[in-house]
Design an enzyme around this catalytic site. Structure first.
Site, mmCIF file in Angstrom:
data_model
loop_
_atom_site.group_PDB
_atom_site.id
_atom_site.type_symbol
_atom_site.label_atom_id
_atom_site.label_comp_id
_atom_site.label_asym_id
_atom_site.label_seq_id
_atom_site.Cartn_x
_atom_site.Cartn_y
_atom_site.Cartn_z
ATOM 1 C CG ASP A 10 -2.247 0.604 1.041
ATOM 2 O OD1 ASP A 10 -2.364 1.447 0.156
ATOM 3 O OD2 ASP A 10 -3.188 0.252 1.791
ATOM 4 C CG ASP A 69 -9.454 2.141 -0.791
ATOM 5 O OD1 ASP A 69 -8.947 1.039 -1.071
ATOM 6 O OD2 ASP A 69 -8.949 2.939 0.012
HETATM 7 C C1 DGJ Z 1 -5.970 1.616 1.876
HETATM 8 C C2 DGJ Z 1 -6.305 0.445 0.995
HETATM 9 O O1 DGJ Z 1 -6.714 0.858 -0.241
HETATM 10 C C3 DGJ Z 1 -7.338 -0.416 1.704
HETATM 11 O O2 DGJ Z 1 -7.757 -1.462 0.858
HETATM 12 C C4 DGJ Z 1 -6.729 -0.935 2.963
HETATM 13 O O3 DGJ Z 1 -5.657 -1.804 2.678
HETATM 14 C C5 DGJ Z 1 -6.266 0.219 3.829
HETATM 15 N N1 DGJ Z 1 -5.428 1.130 3.110
HETATM 16 C C6 DGJ Z 1 -5.537 -0.270 5.040
HETATM 17 O O4 DGJ Z 1 -5.055 0.741 5.798
#
Ligand code: DGJ
Length: 694
Positions: free
Chosen positions: A441, A498
């Site tokens: 991430d 997301d």
């Molecule tokens: C942002 C990501 O896009 C989510 O899917 C998740 O992994 C969160 N971060 C976790 O903090």
């Protein structure tokens, strides 16, 4: 002296020429020219006239336009001496290295002791042209702007299409009319970004998804980029792509652009999409276990967030496996004292409060269920509230008084010490546990753009991949904030957004398919009440939207009703039965006559079968469904067409279109020119149609 060079595949030719030892210019780019074409004659024919108010000769629109050659537009290279004085390059031909699919041109500026090299490569199978430029200097110099080799854009084009977006709303298409002057897109956030995906399409007038001429570009770099699309006063148009301006913070003796991917299509936007999809899947991505099917994914983020409890996670894993999941990914919250997003990033050690015996009990349980195990990291980040920051505050990138993003700072990835630390910590977790997947991430923008940061991230990824070659990596940055061919040469999946809202996802993945094949595009079935939009969507729609790409689940399976469990299990089984051929299928965006319908056709390699996903994103203006024309079928062939989910027809669909009763046999010509007439449906539903060539 006149020099010409050409690169061809079966569909396109790219011809370059140069006069008077000047830098080469693209003198033709379009449909494949005959082998016998006289390129010198073509060079002469391409020249534009001169009239009042113009110079006596038109300066060439070269692969790196130079101000010193009276070029009236944006230059391709801007440099300064270390003392700040501008340096104005003027290159002369030195060498050309030619092979059937490759051309390397070298130019020299003796006065300023500079060497410029442009490299072009064409792929006969995928129709992709890769272009890259390099500059070597004898003295360290400051670089302000350096374009990858410059391509012309067609004048029979009224608009250009580029991409914008936001968190939970990636890959929005912008259509901007051409006009004299510059369209300038620059991403100064230090990562590829939701806001400015580095892609551009220049459709010729009248081009659609399925028809017409189009030119497309993608800049494969994860650190932020700049695009210039300029119409000169004489009507010519140039396209420049490079790293964002002034990203090199130190004087250097050599500079390189990232690879620019470009192609011409005589087959509409879909011709561009197929080239990008195939090139990415077959040439750019390196698969740790080639030939193995893409596993159905389960990610626990929206089920538990930071609230990790071993017994609950085991229960969730068992339920996910029963639905058909084959990989379990433990998201954020397993390390340090990470109980929320204010703390612990960079403390990459298992939280003994949540996992007193380490991760092994959970991993063993997951393996026992027949699933592989993946884990979340955010390697480039640090919370001021962390043990590592308390010990090494100097490892953070940017000033002490900078604005935090999600309570965190970025680490200075240009520092070998920081990279060693990360390699050692991540390596320890991977070595001591049976993990074969990382979700990587990157949840904030950088305090300032810096190319060394991106090179540092790439170096860490490369080192980890060499040490753990069987571990697959997913690129995530608050969803789709780091998606580009640079990161995808080191990773195998992208977390597109997301947003697990199937309606948003339908739109995002439709546009993203111009660049991304299904094999790398993650798509998950989200919770009944979507956490990022509040929308409530039926399980059928959620499941089919996820089944369009690399399928996964992200809801808490404990919320599923019996009916929802049944539907999800069935759609997952359908996906598993079809994933092998869908892996290499082309995703074709269909020209839907009804703007409420967002539809695509996934056509198998060889064209023997296809599946159409027709998503109803809105209520239609007209009362009856409009026929949906399909694409790239064999006109003379017959196809057996079947509506896979015909039982989903609502009571308000009162008529009897043939597809509601059973399979129908129709010709490719009919399907492409008239199109499929589908039953009436509610918004936020999906028709799924399978076709087999007889
Ligand atoms: C942002 C990501 O896009 C989510 O899917 C998740 O992994 C969160 N971060 C976790 O903090």
């Amino acid at each position: 002296m006149i020099r010409t060079w050409r690169l061809d595949d079966r569909r396109q030719s790219l011809v370059l020429g140069s006069r008077r030892e000047h830098l080469a210019e693209v003198i033709y780019w379009g449909p494949r020219l005959p082998d016998e074409e006289d390129l010198e004659a073509l060079y002469g024919a391409v020249a534009i006239d001169v009239t009042g108010g113009m110079l006596d000769l038109n300066p060439e629109l070269s692969i790196c336009p130079e101000a010193t050659r009276s070029f009236p537009g944006q230059p391709g290279l801007i440099l300064r001496h270390q003392n700040g004085e501008p340096l104005l390059p003027k290159f002369c031909f030195e060498a050309a290295e030619e092979a059937p699919e490759r051309l390397v041109l070298t130019y020299r500026d003796e006065t300023n002791a500079l060497t410029y090299t442009a490299r072009f490569q064409i792929d006969d199978q995928t129709h992709m042209i890769e272009a890259q430029a390099r500059l070597d200097c004898e003295e360290p110099l400051h670089l302000h702007w350096f374009s990858a080799p410059v391509f012309p854009a067609p004048q029979l084009s009224d608009e250009m299409i580029d991409f914008a977006g936001r968190w939970c709303g990636e890959f929005q298409m912008n259509r901007t009319p051409w006009s004299p002057g510059v369209r300038f897109r620059e991403n100064r956030t230090g990562r590829t970004g939701h806001e400015h995906f580095p892609g551009l399409i220049v459709p010729a007038r009248g081009a659609t998804n399925a028809r017409g001429d189009a030119y497309a570009f993608h800049y494969g770099w994860s650190g932020g980029h700049k695009m210039i699309a300029e119409e000169l006063p004489d009507g010519r148009r140039q396209i420049q792509w490079g790293h964002a301006a002034r990203m090199e913070t130190k004087a250097q003796k050599s500079f390189e652009t990232a690879t620019l991917y470009a192609m011409y299509s005589d087959d509409g936007l879909n011709g561009c999409a197929i080239a990008f999809q195939r090139h990415l899947r077959d040439r750019i991505v390196t698969w740790p276990k080639p030939g193995t099917p893409r596993p159905v994914h389960y990610n626990c983020w929206e089920a538990v967030y930071f609230n990790h409890n071993l017994a609950e996670l085991k229960d969730i894993a068992a339920r996910a496996a029963a639905l058909g999941a084959e990989r379990f990914v433990l998201d954020d919250g397993w390390f340090g004292d990470r109980d929320d997003d204010t703390r612990a990033l960079s403390d990459w050690e298992v939280d003994a409060r949540k996992y007193p015996e380490g991760l092994t009990p959970l991993i063993d349980h997951v393996h026992g269920l027949g699933m592989s195990f993946g884990i979340w990291f955010e390697p480039e980040m640090i919370n001021p509230e962390s043990n590592v920051f308390r010990k090494h505050p100097d490892w953070a990138l940017g000033g002490e008084d900078q604005i935090l993003g999600r309570n965190q700072m970025a680490l200075d990835m240009s520092s070998p010490e920081v990279r060693d630390f990360l390699f050692e910590r991540i390596g320890a977790v991977l070595s001591h546990n049976e993990i074969d997947y990382i979700k990587w991430d990157h949840n904030r923008v950088l305090p300032m753009p810096d190319a060394a940061q991106t090179r540092g991230s790439y170096a860490l990824l490369d080192r980890l991949r060499t040490a753990f070659p069987l571990v697959e990596i997913e690129s995530c940055a608050s969803g789709g904030g780091r998606i580009d061919f640079g990161i995808l040469s080191r990773t195998q999946r992208v977390w597109l957004s997301d947003s697990n809202d199937a309606l948003e996802r339908l739109k995002i993945q439709h546009n993203a398919a111009i660049f991304l094949p299904g094999a790398v595009t993650g798509s998950h079935v989200g919770p009944r009440i979507c956490h990022t939009s509040g929308r409530v969507l039926d399980i059928r729609f959620r499941a089919w939207v996820a089944a369009q790409r690399h399928m996964g689940f992200e809801m808490d399976p404990r919320e599923l009703t019996e009916e929802e469990t049944k539907v999800l299990t069935e759609v997952t089984a359908w996906w598993k039965a079809n994933r092998d051929w869908m892996y290499t299928a082309d995703i074709l965006r269909l020209d839907s006559p009804d703007p409420a319908v967002i539809a695509e056709e996934q056509l198998a390699e060889g064209g023997g079968r296809f599946v159409v996903f027709a998503g109803k994103a809105d209520t239609s203006r007209q009362i009856a469904p409009r026929p949906l024309p399909l694409a790239r079928l064999s006109p003379e062939a017959l196809y057996r067409i079947e509506l896979v989910n015909r039982d989903d027809a609502p009571g308000l669909s009162r008529g009897s279109p043939l597809l509601k009763a059973g399979p129908v046999i129709l010709s490719g010509r009919y399907l492409m020119s008239h199109g499929l007439t589908l039953p009436w449906s509610f918004p936020e539903t999906m028709w799924v149609i399978e076709g087999v060539r007889l």
